[in-house]
Design a protein around this motif. Structure first.
Motif, PDB file in Angstrom:
ATOM      1  N   PRO A  21       0.498  -1.239   0.173  1.00 16.41           N
ATOM      2  CA  PRO A  21       0.092   0.233  -0.620  1.00 16.41           C
ATOM      3  C   PRO A  21       0.800   1.151  -0.009  1.00 16.41           C
ATOM      4  CG  PRO A  21       0.024  -1.138   2.233  1.00 16.41           C
ATOM      5  CD  PRO A  21       0.509  -2.102   1.523  1.00 16.41           C
ATOM      6  N   PRO A  22      -0.075   2.347  -0.189  1.00 16.28           N
ATOM      7  CA  PRO A  22       1.249   4.034  -0.187  1.00 16.28           C
ATOM      8  C   PRO A  22       2.325   4.213   1.067  1.00 16.28           C
ATOM      9  CG  PRO A  22      -1.172   3.864  -1.258  1.00 16.28           C
ATOM     10  CD  PRO A  22      -1.170   2.531  -0.890  1.00 16.28           C
ATOM     11  N   VAL A  23       3.066   4.443   1.252  1.00 11.07           N
ATOM     12  CA  VAL A  23       3.940   4.194   2.154  1.00 11.07           C
ATOM     13  C   VAL A  23       3.367   6.022   3.080  1.00 11.07           C
ATOM     14  CG1 VAL A  23       6.149   5.542   2.888  1.00 11.07           C
ATOM     15  CG2 VAL A  23       5.838   3.363   1.391  1.00 11.07           C
ATOM     16  N   SER A  24       3.388   6.301   4.110  1.00  7.98           N
ATOM     17  CA  SER A  24       2.699   7.496   5.243  1.00  7.98           C
ATOM     18  C   SER A  24       3.598   8.412   4.686  1.00  7.98           C
ATOM     19  CB  SER A  24       2.597   6.931   6.039  1.00  7.98           C
ATOM     20  OG  SER A  24       3.694   6.528   7.162  1.00  7.98           O
ATOM     21  N   ASN A  25       3.736   9.702   5.062  1.00  4.84           N
ATOM     22  CA  ASN A  25       3.994  10.283   4.977  1.00  4.84           C
ATOM     23  C   ASN A  25       5.405  10.290   6.258  1.00  4.84           C
ATOM     24  OD1 ASN A  25       5.731  13.540   5.321  1.00  4.84           O
ATOM     25  ND2 ASN A  25       3.590  14.172   3.628  1.00  4.84           N
ATOM     26  N   PRO A  26       6.461  10.762   6.460  1.00  3.75           N
ATOM     27  CA  PRO A  26       6.592  10.476   8.017  1.00  3.75           C
ATOM     28  C   PRO A  26       7.206  11.527   8.482  1.00  3.75           C
ATOM     29  CG  PRO A  26       8.589   9.860   6.247  1.00  3.75           C
ATOM     30  CD  PRO A  26       7.014   9.644   5.107  1.00  3.75           C
ATOM     31  N   VAL A  27       6.958  12.685   7.703  1.00  2.13           N
ATOM     32  CA  VAL A  27       7.251  14.038   8.704  1.00  2.13           C
ATOM     33  C   VAL A  27       6.062  14.229   9.421  1.00  2.13           C
ATOM     34  CG1 VAL A  27       7.456  16.345   8.150  1.00  2.13           C
ATOM     35  CG2 VAL A  27       9.326  14.750   6.642  1.00  2.13           C
ATOM     36  N   ALA A  28       4.942  14.609   8.522  1.00  2.00           N
ATOM     37  CA  ALA A  28       3.332  14.527   8.535  1.00  2.00           C
ATOM     38  C   ALA A  28       3.167  13.666  10.263  1.00  2.00           C
ATOM     39  CB  ALA A  28       2.532  14.379   8.022  1.00  2.00           C
ATOM     40  N   LEU A  29       2.984  12.477  10.000  1.00  2.39           N
ATOM     41  CA  LEU A  29       3.100  11.320  11.028  1.00  2.39           C
ATOM     42  C   LEU A  29       3.844  11.556  12.534  1.00  2.39           C
ATOM     43  CD1 LEU A  29       3.121   7.377  10.465  1.00  2.39           C
ATOM     44  CD2 LEU A  29       4.900   8.563  12.576  1.00  2.39           C
ATOM     45  N   ARG A  30       4.846  12.235  12.084  1.00  2.00           N
ATOM     46  CA  ARG A  30       5.787  13.057  13.718  1.00  2.00           C
ATOM     47  C   ARG A  30       5.791  14.129  13.649  1.00  2.00           C
ATOM     48  NH1 ARG A  30      10.588  10.373  10.202  1.00  2.00           N
ATOM     49  NH2 ARG A  30      10.640  12.620   9.418  1.00  2.00           N
ATOM     50  N   CYS A 174       1.166   9.324  27.415  1.00  2.00           N
ATOM     51  CA  CYS A 174       2.050   8.438  26.323  1.00  2.00           C
ATOM     52  C   CYS A 174      -0.026   8.004  25.704  1.00  2.00           C
ATOM     53  CB  CYS A 174       2.751   7.416  26.153  1.00  2.00           C
ATOM     54  SG  CYS A 174       4.623   8.718  26.992  1.00  2.00           S
ATOM     55  N   GLU A 175       0.023   6.506  26.716  1.00  2.00           N
ATOM     56  CA  GLU A 175      -1.237   5.937  26.164  1.00  2.00           C
ATOM     57  C   GLU A 175      -2.161   6.842  25.387  1.00  2.00           C
ATOM     58  OE1 GLU A 175      -1.980   2.431  26.010  1.00  2.00           O
ATOM     59  OE2 GLU A 175       0.216   1.904  26.850  1.00  2.00           O
ATOM     60  N   ARG A 176      -2.872   7.921  26.294  1.00  2.00           N
ATOM     61  CA  ARG A 176      -4.321   8.958  25.490  1.00  2.00           C
ATOM     62  C   ARG A 176      -3.933   9.400  25.127  1.00  2.00           C
ATOM     63  NH1 ARG A 176      -8.679   9.095  28.940  1.00  2.00           N
ATOM     64  NH2 ARG A 176      -9.468  10.117  27.750  1.00  2.00           N
ATOM     65  N   ALA A 177      -2.148   9.618  24.210  1.00  2.18           N
ATOM     66  CA  ALA A 177      -2.172  10.659  22.881  1.00  2.18           C
ATOM     67  C   ALA A 177      -1.565   9.340  21.917  1.00  2.18           C
ATOM     68  CB  ALA A 177      -0.548  11.037  22.975  1.00  2.18           C
ATOM     69  N   ARG A 178      -1.756   8.263  22.199  1.00  2.00           N
ATOM     70  CA  ARG A 178      -0.979   7.742  20.966  1.00  2.00           C
ATOM     71  C   ARG A 178      -2.385   6.221  20.617  1.00  2.00           C
ATOM     72  NH1 ARG A 178       2.450   3.757  24.272  1.00  2.00           N
ATOM     73  NH2 ARG A 178       1.786   1.928  23.042  1.00  2.00           N
ATOM     74  N   ALA A 179      -3.634   6.744  20.914  1.00  2.00           N
ATOM     75  CA  ALA A 179      -4.691   5.971  20.779  1.00  2.00           C
ATOM     76  C   ALA A 179      -5.296   6.872  20.002  1.00  2.00           C
ATOM     77  CB  ALA A 179      -6.158   6.433  22.085  1.00  2.00           C
ATOM     78  N   ILE A 180      -5.449   7.776  19.353  1.00  2.00           N
ATOM     79  CA  ILE A 180      -5.983   8.598  18.021  1.00  2.00           C
ATOM     80  C   ILE A 180      -5.157   8.373  17.690  1.00  2.00           C
ATOM     81  CG2 ILE A 180      -7.748  10.259  17.087  1.00  2.00           C
ATOM     82  CD1 ILE A 180      -8.625   9.053  19.448  1.00  2.00           C
ATOM     83  N   LYS A 181      -5.348   8.046  16.210  1.00  2.00           N
ATOM     84  CA  LYS A 181      -4.776   8.084  15.030  1.00  2.00           C
ATOM     85  C   LYS A 181      -4.669   8.843  13.896  1.00  2.00           C
ATOM     86  CE  LYS A 181      -3.144   4.243  16.735  1.00  2.00           C
ATOM     87  NZ  LYS A 181      -3.717   3.710  18.365  1.00  2.00           N
ATOM     88  N   SER A 182      -3.393   9.809  13.625  1.00  2.00           N
ATOM     89  CA  SER A 182      -3.649  10.226  11.984  1.00  2.00           C
ATOM     90  C   SER A 182      -3.892   9.772  10.590  1.00  2.00           C
ATOM     91  CB  SER A 182      -3.015  10.568  12.102  1.00  2.00           C
ATOM     92  OG  SER A 182      -1.417  10.278  11.808  1.00  2.00           O
ATOM     93  N   PRO A 183      -4.311  10.101  10.128  1.00  2.00           N
ATOM     94  CA  PRO A 183      -4.596   8.880   8.712  1.00  2.00           C
ATOM     95  C   PRO A 183      -3.091   8.673   7.767  1.00  2.00           C
ATOM     96  CG  PRO A 183      -5.656  11.578   8.551  1.00  2.00           C
ATOM     97  CD  PRO A 183      -5.220  11.248   9.700  1.00  2.00           C
ATOM     98  N   ASP A 184      -1.982   9.058   8.372  1.00  2.38           N
ATOM     99  CA  ASP A 184      -0.725   8.474   8.147  1.00  2.38           C
ATOM    100  C   ASP A 184      -0.042   7.263   8.980  1.00  2.38           C
ATOM    101  OD1 ASP A 184       1.108  10.693   6.410  1.00  2.38           O
ATOM    102  OD2 ASP A 184       0.148  11.536   7.831  1.00  2.38           O
ATOM    103  N   GLU A 185      -1.083   7.236  10.179  1.00  2.00           N
ATOM    104  CA  GLU A 185      -0.562   5.863  11.464  1.00  2.00           C
ATOM    105  C   GLU A 185      -1.342   5.055  10.383  1.00  2.00           C
ATOM    106  OE1 GLU A 185       0.505   7.076  15.624  1.00  2.00           O
ATOM    107  OE2 GLU A 185      -1.298   8.447  14.795  1.00  2.00           O
ATOM    108  N   VAL A 186      -3.000   5.400   9.795  1.00  2.00           N
ATOM    109  CA  VAL A 186      -3.459   4.142   9.463  1.00  2.00           C
ATOM    110  C   VAL A 186      -2.644   3.638   8.117  1.00  2.00           C
ATOM    111  CG1 VAL A 186      -5.891   3.356   8.203  1.00  2.00           C
ATOM    112  CG2 VAL A 186      -5.951   5.642  10.416  1.00  2.00           C
ATOM    113  N   ILE A 187      -2.026   3.952   7.623  1.00  2.00           N
ATOM    114  CA  ILE A 187      -1.373   4.087   6.232  1.00  2.00           C
ATOM    115  C   ILE A 187      -0.608   3.166   6.991  1.00  2.00           C
ATOM    116  CG2 ILE A 187      -0.684   4.729   4.318  1.00  2.00           C
ATOM    117  CD1 ILE A 187      -2.113   6.998   3.668  1.00  2.00           C
TER     118      ILE A 187
END
Length: 419
Positions: A21-30, A174-187
């Motif tokens: 599948p398409p590779v996510s945008n690492p800069v946006a993800l970070r 950390c757990e609460r931050a990590r809970a909601i994924k961005s579109p790049d994380e889903v990719i």
């Protein structure tokens, strides 16, 4: 020979998924991840975050270094101020590894003080370590001394407190931050799921009577590593009578024709995202027994009924209370959780069975759009011969649920009502 090129294997194209599948945008993800952490820090009025857990370091900075080794050797850590530059402390000889990572403003040599590294000098080294962290907190905290810390041995806790640091719970942040994924994380997660499902297809193709559980399990590892994956967190594969009760890890036991083989991938794939999918296969060109089909049908029924309940706004307690009821004979061997979050590993939330809640099996909260959730089922009669393990990985959307895992169910095991 890969499953896709093996005429006797179910190809990935036939199964409906691709390993590319398409590779996510690492800069946006970070950027997204760092912003999520800082929002949680601001909400609690903390001056910053100190992370030692490699999972949290990766989330905060986008960097990794010897992840599994660093899980039990605290050789890396990062200081993330609520406002100000992120400082990463890396292991000896590893300062160059974060070059070009825009989220990291400065890289310093880590001052490790755990006993393996420091020996009898651990107290002195811990004091120096704490002083450096406290100096950063003073420089960036504006007088705020509240520091969230994810993991720290007592020696370090005492040293930080002597420096006037007020320690708060960093794992919650950390757990609460990590809970909601961005579109790049889903990719990125789709990519890990695809790798896991390619490995599962290979396992299905090579499964033959007489091979050992370890031999079968090795094929999932091979595909994961070949595709850029990282590690597998457990060894949960069991066949025949070893599949009931659950949680026996794979062994040198030969798999016999007609036995169920149940497994849980627990796979950390490319970009460090977890693919947590479970299936049960039937070994050999044989007909499934009535009992095997009954168990498999119950597991499928549980999975589908509970997925149908999942939606944004549903409370964890509601899912527990309304979830599909296990038959009485299967309740003693029930799985440890109905559903759980998944990201860089298994993570918040954790939704347990109602009967386990009083013993710490679950808690309340709200499922939200952007969460990625694994729905679990284990069906095994108390004292029974075999057990079935199924698990699906899901994305909660604004309107409902999307399945991220798409590996086909075993038709030879499904009762007629599911065909």
């Amino acid at each position: 020979m890969s499953p896709a090129s093996d005429p006797n294997a179910r190809s990935l194209v036939q199964a409906g998924f691709s390993s590319d599948p398409p590779v996510s945008n690492p800069v946006a993800l970070r950027a997204y991840r760092l912003a999520r952490l800082r929002a949680e820090l601001r909400a609690r009025d903390y001056a910053g975050l100190l992370v030692t857990d490699p999972i949290n370091i990766r989330y905060a900075t986008g960097t990794s270094n010897m992840q599994v080794w660093a899980l039990h050797n605290a050789v890396r850590y990062a200081f993330v101020p609520t406002e100000g530059p992120v400082v990463l402390f890396d292991f000896h000889g590893g300062l160059h590894l974060s070059a070009g990572i825009e989220t990291v403003a400065e890289v310093r040599p880590a001052l490790s003080w755990f006993y393996f590294i420091a020996g009898a000098q651990a107290p002195e080294r811990a004091a120096l370590w704490a002083r450096e962290i406290a100096d950063l907190l003073r420089a960036e905290g504006g007088g705020n001394r509240r520091l969230a810390v994810d993991k720290c041995e007592p020696l370090g806790v005492d040293a930080l407190r002597r420096e006037g640091v007020e320690i708060r719970d960093g794992q919650e942040v950390c757990e609460r931050a990590r809970a909601i994924k961005s579109p790049d994380e889903v990719i990125a997660m789709r990519r890990s799921v695809a790798v896991a499902e390619e490995g599962m297809a290979k396992m299905q193709a090579v499964l033959t009577p007489g091979m050992t559980e370890n031999e079968l399990w090795s094929h999932l590892h091979q595909v994961n590593i070949a595709r850029g994956g990282e590690w597998i967190e457990t060894r949960l594969l069991a066949s025949g009578r070893r599949s009931n009760p659950w949680f026996q890890e794979c062994s040198d036991k030969p798999i016999a024709a007609g036995e169920l083989v149940s497994f849980d991938t627990d796979l950390i794939g490319p970009d460090g995202l977890c693919a947590d999918i479970s299936r049960s296969f039937l070994c050999g060109q044989v007909t499934a027994t009535v009992e095997q089909k009954r168990l498999y049908g119950l597991a499928r029924e549980q999975i589908e009924a509970n997925i149908a309940l999942l939606r944004p706004g549903l409370r964890f307690a509601e899912l527990a209370e309304r979830s599909w009821r296990l038959p009485e004979t299967c309740r003693p061997n029930r799985y440890s959780v109905i559903a759980h979050g998944v990201g860089l590993c298994d993570e918040y939330p954790h939704c347990g069975y109602v009967e386990d809640n009083d013993r710490g099996g679950g808690y309340d909260g709200v499922f939200s759009a952007g969460m990625t959730i694994c729905m679990e089922s284990y069906i095994g009669e108390e004292g029974g011969d075999e057990g079935v393990k199924l698990e699906e990985q899901l994305l909660i959307t604004e309107t409902g649920v999307e399945r991220l895992s798409r590996f086909p169910y075993e038709e030879v095991l499904m009762p007629s009502r599911w065909l």
